[in-house]
Structure formats: C-alpha cells, structure tokens
Design a protein around this motif. Structure first.
Motif, PDB file in Angstrom:
ATOM      1  N   UNK A  98      47.181  40.107  41.900  1.00 20.23           N
ATOM      2  CA  UNK A  98      48.072  40.977  42.679  1.00 20.23           C
ATOM      3  C   UNK A  98      47.490  41.253  44.059  1.00 20.23           C
ATOM      4  N   UNK A  99      46.173  41.470  44.147  1.00 19.86           N
ATOM      5  CA  UNK A  99      45.541  41.714  45.440  1.00 19.86           C
ATOM      6  C   UNK A  99      45.682  40.500  46.351  1.00 19.86           C
ATOM      7  N   UNK A 141      45.806  47.383  33.905  1.00 19.45           N
ATOM      8  CA  UNK A 141      45.122  47.715  32.661  1.00 19.45           C
ATOM      9  C   UNK A 141      46.131  48.116  31.590  1.00 19.45           C
ATOM     10  N   UNK A 142      47.102  48.916  31.957  1.00 23.78           N
ATOM     11  CA  UNK A 142      48.134  49.337  31.010  1.00 23.78           C
ATOM     12  C   UNK A 142      48.960  48.143  30.524  1.00 23.78           C
ATOM     13  N   UNK A 143      49.428  47.320  31.458  1.00 18.53           N
ATOM     14  CA  UNK A 143      50.274  46.190  31.084  1.00 18.53           C
ATOM     15  C   UNK A 143      49.515  45.133  30.293  1.00 18.53           C
ATOM     16  N   UNK A 144      48.270  44.883  30.655  1.00 21.31           N
ATOM     17  CA  UNK A 144      47.496  43.903  29.895  1.00 21.31           C
ATOM     18  C   UNK A 144      47.147  44.444  28.510  1.00 21.31           C
ATOM     19  N   UNK A 157      41.658  40.396  31.108  1.00 25.34           N
ATOM     20  CA  UNK A 157      43.022  40.121  31.553  1.00 25.34           C
ATOM     21  C   UNK A 157      43.447  41.088  32.663  1.00 25.34           C
ATOM     22  N   UNK A 158      43.056  42.346  32.576  1.00 25.06           N
ATOM     23  CA  UNK A 158      43.393  43.335  33.598  1.00 25.06           C
ATOM     24  C   UNK A 158      42.721  43.001  34.926  1.00 25.06           C
ATOM     25  N   UNK A 206      45.722  52.296  41.774  1.00 33.47           N
ATOM     26  CA  UNK A 206      46.953  52.281  40.995  1.00 33.47           C
ATOM     27  C   UNK A 206      47.276  50.883  40.487  1.00 33.47           C
ATOM     28  N   UNK A 207      46.966  49.886  41.295  1.00 33.62           N
ATOM     29  CA  UNK A 207      47.183  48.512  40.848  1.00 33.62           C
ATOM     30  C   UNK A 207      46.334  48.203  39.632  1.00 33.62           C
TER      31      UNK A 207
END
Length: 59
Positions: free
Chosen positions: A45-46, A11-14, A37-38, A5-6
């Motif tokens: 985040x990890x 991927x969506x936000x980048x 970028x993703x 999910x992260x």
C-alpha cells in the motif's frame, strides 16, 4: 499518521483473512503468518500510494 492507520487496517484485514483461510483449511491459526502478511500488505500500500498511483496533474 496515515502510515499508522494503514498498518492497523492491514493488520486487521490480514488477521481476518488468515483466520478464514486457516479455518477453511482445517489448520491452526498462526499469528506470525498474520503479521508477515500485514507487513507485506502495508509495504504494498505504501509503494502504491507514494509512487505508482500518484497522479500527475498536467493541464
């Protein structure tokens, strides 16, 4: 599951960020830059979630 999910959210936000910035700059959208970028965002985040932001509950 949280790693999947992260990566999906990063991927969506980048993708959104890359689309907006390339649109403002007048250049063409490049999917490879979005994927890079993703991956960088996911790794950040990890690292933050596993190491830096782990709270020590010493009472």
């Amino acid at each position: 599951m949280r790693f999947i999910w992260t990566f999906i959210w990063s991927l969506f936000l980048s993708g959104v960020l890359s689309y907006i910035l390339t649109s403002m700059g007048g250049t063409s959208f490049n999917l490879m830059h979005t994927l890079v970028l993703a991956v960088i965002l996911s790794i950040a985040v990890f690292v933050l979630s596993e190491g830096v932001l782990k709270g020590d509950n010493k009472a």
